[in-house]
Scaffold this motif. Structure first.
Motif, mmCIF file in Angstrom:
data_model
loop_
_atom_site.group_PDB
_atom_site.id
_atom_site.type_symbol
_atom_site.label_atom_id
_atom_site.label_comp_id
_atom_site.label_asym_id
_atom_site.label_seq_id
_atom_site.Cartn_x
_atom_site.Cartn_y
_atom_site.Cartn_z
ATOM 1 N N UNK A 181 0.869 -1.222 0.032
ATOM 2 C CA UNK A 181 -0.036 0.045 -0.011
ATOM 3 C C UNK A 181 0.793 1.210 -0.156
ATOM 4 N N UNK A 182 0.270 2.353 -0.388
ATOM 5 C CA UNK A 182 0.892 3.660 -0.399
ATOM 6 C C UNK A 182 -0.249 4.477 0.296
ATOM 7 N N UNK A 183 0.200 5.756 0.944
ATOM 8 C CA UNK A 183 -0.521 6.372 1.593
ATOM 9 C C UNK A 183 -1.591 7.157 0.539
ATOM 10 N N UNK A 184 -2.728 7.148 1.046
ATOM 11 C CA UNK A 184 -3.353 7.201 2.481
ATOM 12 C C UNK A 184 -3.902 5.598 2.821
ATOM 13 N N UNK A 185 -3.460 4.735 2.100
ATOM 14 C CA UNK A 185 -3.958 3.311 2.314
ATOM 15 C C UNK A 185 -3.174 2.656 3.124
ATOM 16 N N UNK A 186 -2.024 3.067 3.508
ATOM 17 C CA UNK A 186 -1.015 2.002 4.128
ATOM 18 C C UNK A 186 -1.247 2.207 5.685
ATOM 19 N N UNK A 187 -0.694 1.305 6.263
ATOM 20 C CA UNK A 187 -0.595 1.426 7.953
ATOM 21 C C UNK A 187 0.397 1.913 8.303
ATOM 22 N N UNK A 189 2.107 3.892 11.505
ATOM 23 C CA UNK A 189 1.375 3.992 13.087
ATOM 24 C C UNK A 189 1.756 5.429 13.392
ATOM 25 N N UNK A 190 2.864 6.168 12.738
ATOM 26 C CA UNK A 190 2.882 7.700 12.829
ATOM 27 C C UNK A 190 1.628 8.224 12.614
ATOM 28 N N UNK A 191 1.069 8.023 11.285
ATOM 29 C CA UNK A 191 0.281 8.865 10.680
ATOM 30 C C UNK A 191 -1.360 8.389 11.405
ATOM 31 N N UNK A 192 -1.482 7.225 11.710
ATOM 32 C CA UNK A 192 -2.647 6.671 12.281
ATOM 33 C C UNK A 192 -2.823 7.032 13.683
ATOM 34 N N UNK A 193 -1.663 7.362 14.291
ATOM 35 C CA UNK A 193 -1.858 7.925 15.764
ATOM 36 C C UNK A 193 -2.287 9.384 15.595
ATOM 37 N N UNK A 215 8.559 16.988 12.859
ATOM 38 C CA UNK A 215 8.654 18.305 11.856
ATOM 39 C C UNK A 215 9.208 18.157 10.572
ATOM 40 N N UNK A 216 9.935 16.892 10.470
ATOM 41 C CA UNK A 216 10.711 16.311 9.151
ATOM 42 C C UNK A 216 9.413 16.352 7.963
ATOM 43 N N UNK A 217 9.283 16.830 7.081
ATOM 44 C CA UNK A 217 8.400 16.640 6.117
ATOM 45 C C UNK A 217 8.610 15.312 5.329
ATOM 46 N N UNK A 218 9.702 14.963 5.133
ATOM 47 C CA UNK A 218 9.814 13.448 4.672
ATOM 48 C C UNK A 218 9.141 12.314 5.127
ATOM 49 N N UNK A 219 8.980 12.490 6.332
ATOM 50 C CA UNK A 219 8.065 11.339 7.096
ATOM 51 C C UNK A 219 6.446 11.373 6.922
ATOM 52 N N UNK A 220 6.038 12.608 6.155
ATOM 53 C CA UNK A 220 4.528 12.929 6.285
ATOM 54 C C UNK A 220 4.309 12.828 4.365
ATOM 55 N N UNK A 221 3.793 11.731 4.085
ATOM 56 C CA UNK A 221 3.497 11.738 2.836
ATOM 57 C C UNK A 221 2.506 12.542 2.534
ATOM 58 N N UNK A 222 2.309 13.242 1.167
ATOM 59 C CA UNK A 222 1.431 14.041 0.713
ATOM 60 C C UNK A 222 -0.072 13.662 1.100
ATOM 61 N N UNK A 238 0.810 13.895 -6.230
ATOM 62 C CA UNK A 238 1.224 13.606 -4.543
ATOM 63 C C UNK A 238 1.241 12.190 -4.248
ATOM 64 N N UNK A 239 0.572 11.285 -4.972
ATOM 65 C CA UNK A 239 0.630 9.889 -4.726
ATOM 66 C C UNK A 239 1.869 9.473 -4.909
ATOM 67 N N UNK A 240 2.521 9.570 -5.876
ATOM 68 C CA UNK A 240 3.643 9.282 -6.659
ATOM 69 C C UNK A 240 4.919 9.779 -5.646
ATOM 70 N N UNK A 241 4.715 11.111 -5.270
ATOM 71 C CA UNK A 241 5.820 11.530 -4.270
ATOM 72 C C UNK A 241 5.547 11.077 -3.161
ATOM 73 N N UNK A 242 4.628 10.464 -2.691
ATOM 74 C CA UNK A 242 4.601 9.693 -1.416
ATOM 75 C C UNK A 242 5.215 8.335 -1.232
#
Length: 598
Positions: A181-187, A189-193, A215-222, A238-242
């Motif tokens: 999966x890729x975001x937003x469909x992946x699991x 835990x940082x995003x889910x929390x 605050x690191x933007x690299x860990x937050x997929x668009x 955005x998806x392919x960037x993520x």
């Protein structure tokens, strides 16, 4: 390979040393629905068992399906009436639903989940050029090219996906080695929390995961938002960037790894290369040509709600918007439309026959000997208990949320099965697979037995030369022991009895003649060749003769060796009429047409 001449000479002393080749055991059955058909009888018995077990207090194994809404049906390229062999069960959840249909039938609209992948790959085969399938994804998507540029000279095969080595063909075959999966469909835990801070199961601290710089933007997929998940609103760029920075699961083409993410990217690639939206691609390449008027790549309009199968909450299940992930699992269809689709595939309506045969082949194996993978086929290798012969079942399973499905193609029989299910219960997935197993356990043996019966009725008999006063005739009977198929019980060629020479002509004493080339339509010429019995087959779990038995167990290495004036000694060409009856046979090397005696 062993030289032709030395093998032929030595093999004369080793009758029965060859195994069977891949392909149909019998010509595909023509009659699946008459009162005399074994397939119709098997279906009737299965339906009777469903009726007895469902909606009652029965304790049979089938009663577990009472809470599963399902539609099951057959299809055949030779018997169009097979599409009327359907069974529908409406579970209480749907019967009492406040939204959608309350009774399912062949025109009820279900989500078909990952069976959508089959449509996506077929659409790509129709729309794309051959070279497009081999283009690196880094040529098609700027985000992947940028990811490689940022790691120029330092690509780590452990942590960096090699987008320049992954192609659309790799994605279709589940051989890209990329994340499921890729975001937003992946699991994640940082995003889910972040989306639900009160849930301890999504809290990284629960698992003692180390802190990261939030605050690191690299860990937050668009696309890592709940909005994107619920409304499929993630933009392709955005998806392919993520997903560009996702670590690989395997190296490209190393091992199959199921990836919904891969089929999402494949859909984006098809759209990029064609300049069309995937909605247009499905409609123009598949839905319209096959007259699939009840199939959709978006949530069906309100006018179709009365025949929609709504399990669970409407807007969180049936009406969930898939957006760019539609190619992976977002299509809607009916049992009747899936029958049109399935026969269209087997009939090569949208591809050429050669393209269809090439498509319906394995790409790789799984670690279990009974399963292989295609593009995007999941291939089940069914071993017949009575003969040990194998029938490959080309399938695609759908299993997502409240919906399950599977389309099963049986190329050896020019037929197959479609299954669609719905339930909001957690048992839906297991119940769907159980249902499929029950249907296959009945229908595949019935198809085999019906095909054997039609072989005996249509092909067995005596064939006689009617020209030039030749004293030539052949009699074929259905094999009663040894490999299944036809056996030559007598053969006179221009007054010469060839029966004593059959072991040399066939290159074996134990054999069954099986079809190797079939007519493209319902009539034409059907070629039969002998399939023989290995003297010492390789047994599952016992590889002690795996290599020493190669020439005995792999008949493919020995086909078409002995000829006379360029025609094969062991090739028999039958003339098949539109109704499946046989009018004549030509033993190819003898160049004489023998007409069947009624």
């Amino acid at each position: 390979m062993r030289p032709h001449s030395s093998f032929f000479l030595t093999s004369l002393c080793l009758p029965g040393a060859l195994s069977n080749f891949l392909g149909p055991i019998y010509p595909a059955p023509r009659d699946l629905t008459s009162s005399d058909s074994l397939v119709a009888a098997g279906w009737k018995n299965l339906a009777r068992k469903f009726e007895t077990s469902l909606g009652s207090s029965s304790n049979s194994a089938l009663s577990q399906l009472n809470d599963l809404t399902f539609s099951v049906g057959l299809f055949s390229t030779h018997d169009s009436s097979a599409e009327r062999l359907q069974y529908h069960h409406t579970a209480p959840e749907i019967a009492n639903s406040a939204t959608g249909t309350r009774k399912v039938d062949g025109d009820s609209i279900y989500r078909i989940a990952s069976v959508s992948k089959l449509f996506t790959v077929l659409a790509g085969l129709i729309e794309l050029k051959g070279q497009d399938w081999e283009r690196p994804l880094s040529e098609l998507f700027p985000a992947f090219a940028q990811s490689l540029r940022e790691r120029s000279g330092t690509v780590d095969p452990v942590y960096d996906t090699q987008w320049d080595a992954i192609t659309p063909r790799a994605l279709a075959s589940q051989m890209g080695g990329i994340a499921q999966y890729g975001a937003p469909w992946n699991t994640d835990y940082l995003t889910l929390h972040a989306l639900n801070t009160s849930d301890p199961l999504s809290d990284p601290a629960t698992y003692a995961l180390p802190p990261v710089n939030k605050s690191d933007p690299a860990i937050w997929p668009p696309c890592a938002t709940l909005e994107g998940f619920l409304h499929g609103s993630c933009a392709p760029g955005d998806y392919t960037v993520g997903v560009s920075s996702n670590p690989p699961i395997f190296l490209p083409w190393a091992s199959p790894a199921y990836s919904n993410n891969g089929l999402t990217i494949l859909g984006l690639a098809i759209s990029n290369l064609t300049g069309k939206s995937m909605e247009e691609v499905y409609q123009e390449s598949i839905f319209d040509p096959l007259d699939m008027q009840s199939s959709y790549s978006n949530v069906p309009p309100d006018s179709e709600l009365s025949r929609s199968v709504v399990a669970g909450v409407y807007d969180q299940g049936f009406a969930l918007v898939n957006g760019i992930s539609t190619p992976s699992g977002g299509l809607f269809s009916t049992l009747n439309d899936l029958a049109k689709f399935s026969t269209g595939v087997l009939n090569s309506t949208l591809l050429t026959p050669t393209e269809t045969r090439r498509w319906m082949k394995p790409v790789t194996h799984m670690s279990d000997l009974h399963y292989s993978i295609g593009a995007p086929w999941e291939i089940y290798r069914y071993e017949h208990p009575d003969t040990g012969l194998v029938t490959d079942i080309y399938t695609k399973l759908g299993d997502s949320g409240n919906y399950g499905s599977m389309t099963l193609f049986l190329p050896d029989f020019d037929a197959g099965i479609n299954v669609i299910t719905a339930s909001s219960k957690t048992t839906r997935s297991a119940q769907t697979l159980f249902l499929i197993q029950q249907v296959v356990d009945v229908i595949l043996p019935a198809l085999t037995n019906q095909a054997a019966r039609e072989l005996a009725r249509n092909y067995a008999g005596t064939y006689v030369a009617t020209a030039n006063n030749l004293n030539s005739s052949m009699t074929f009977v259905a094999a009663q022991r040894g490999p299944p198929g036809l056996v030559i019980s007598s053969w006179i060629s221009n007054g010469t009895d060839l029966a004593p020479w059959l072991p040399y002509i066939i290159n074996a004493r134990s054999y069954g003649l099986r079809p190797t080339i079939s007519p493209l339509g319902n009539e034409g010429q059907m070629v039969f060749r002998p399939a023989t019995t290995p003297t010492e087959p390789v047994r599952p779990g016992n590889p002690s003769n795996l290599f020493t038995n190669f020439y005995q167990a792999d008949q493919f290495a020995q086909l078409g060796q002995a000829t006379y004036a360029g025609q094969y000694l062991s090739e028999f060409v039958f003339d098949v009429e539109a109704d499946g009856s046989v009018s004549a046979v030509t033993p190819a090397a003898w160049r004489v047409r023998l007409e069947k005696r009624e």
